[in-house]
Design a protein around this motif. Sequence first.
Motif, PDB file in Angstrom:
ATOM      1  N   UNK A 119       0.813  -1.052  -0.007  1.00 36.59           N
ATOM      2  CA  UNK A 119       0.060   0.108   0.013  1.00 36.59           C
ATOM      3  C   UNK A 119       1.150   1.285  -0.133  1.00 36.59           C
ATOM      4  N   UNK A 120       2.023   1.325   0.824  1.00 36.12           N
ATOM      5  CA  UNK A 120       2.876   2.367   0.778  1.00 36.12           C
ATOM      6  C   UNK A 120       3.494   2.568  -0.463  1.00 36.12           C
ATOM      7  N   UNK A 121       3.825   1.524  -1.081  1.00 32.46           N
ATOM      8  CA  UNK A 121       4.486   1.547  -2.534  1.00 32.46           C
ATOM      9  C   UNK A 121       3.644   2.265  -3.564  1.00 32.46           C
ATOM     10  N   UNK A 122       2.201   2.098  -3.283  1.00 35.28           N
ATOM     11  CA  UNK A 122       1.488   2.641  -4.081  1.00 35.28           C
ATOM     12  C   UNK A 122       1.060   3.947  -3.904  1.00 35.28           C
ATOM     13  N   UNK A 123       1.183   4.626  -2.778  1.00 32.78           N
ATOM     14  CA  UNK A 123       1.267   6.064  -2.246  1.00 32.78           C
ATOM     15  C   UNK A 123       2.581   6.621  -2.909  1.00 32.78           C
ATOM     16  N   UNK A 124       3.889   5.916  -2.977  1.00 35.94           N
ATOM     17  CA  UNK A 124       5.094   6.412  -3.491  1.00 35.94           C
ATOM     18  C   UNK A 124       4.661   6.551  -4.979  1.00 35.94           C
ATOM     19  N   UNK A 125       4.013   5.399  -5.677  1.00 35.65           N
ATOM     20  CA  UNK A 125       3.747   5.598  -6.855  1.00 35.65           C
ATOM     21  C   UNK A 125       2.953   7.017  -7.447  1.00 35.65           C
ATOM     22  N   UNK A 126       1.866   6.999  -6.698  1.00 37.18           N
ATOM     23  CA  UNK A 126       0.910   8.233  -6.777  1.00 37.18           C
ATOM     24  C   UNK A 126       1.779   9.671  -6.805  1.00 37.18           C
ATOM     25  N   UNK A 127       2.513   9.729  -5.465  1.00 36.96           N
ATOM     26  CA  UNK A 127       3.270  10.951  -5.421  1.00 36.96           C
ATOM     27  C   UNK A 127       4.317  11.146  -6.627  1.00 36.96           C
ATOM     28  N   UNK A 128       4.821  10.059  -7.189  1.00 38.29           N
ATOM     29  CA  UNK A 128       5.821   9.974  -8.067  1.00 38.29           C
ATOM     30  C   UNK A 128       5.292  10.576  -9.437  1.00 38.29           C
ATOM     31  N   UNK A 129       3.835  10.321  -9.690  1.00 37.95           N
ATOM     32  CA  UNK A 129       3.008  10.598 -10.689  1.00 37.95           C
ATOM     33  C   UNK A 129       2.742  12.003 -10.898  1.00 37.95           C
TER      34      UNK A 129
END
Length: 200
Positions: A119-129
């Motif tokens: 879930x935290x990796x997905x948070x990182x992904x959205x911030x990266x976008x």
Amino acid sequence: MGNRLSKIATRTGDDGSTGLGDGSRVRKDDARIAAIGDVDELNSQIGVLLCEALPDDVRAALVAIQHDLFDLGGELAVPGYTLVTDDHLARLDAWLAHYNATLPPLAEFILPGGSRAAAQAHVCRTVCRRAERSIVSLGAPERAAASAETVPSVADTPRRYVNRLSDLLFVLARVLNRAAGGSDVLWRHDRGVGTAGHGK
């Protein structure tokens, strides 16, 4: 480095401006500062992810990415300066190919969830976008035309780096769910929409 960090509270930003690496000053809501801030936030979110139990190889990759992102922020802070290179992109591509090869093909969209680390990796992904959008905005032709900068607003490599990094973070989220003994959380396109919870 020690001399540069010896005084944190300079109060020079009290007027709403901040200094770039070349000595110039811009408003804190400038597009360049927004991009730097989003990259910094991404790096911080990866730091949170690193607090989780992770496979050693994933941890090593994320630590390397944190250093890359610090370089990327430095490049954005000095107009016309280059720190992120094609070698950085090639390393992301190699990780992406390696980890993607370990996963089953996706037949459906997935939801951001599963294990805490995923879930935290997905948070990182959205911030990266978001960081990618900020970098694209910084390099927009209309901004370049209106800018007083005599060099390009931003090189192509930072934009390409965050684009590929967001893909890698998506793949790593899948890897981390499997490392935790779980699997992808699939979006159910054929789910029925009931009336529970609506008082009917």
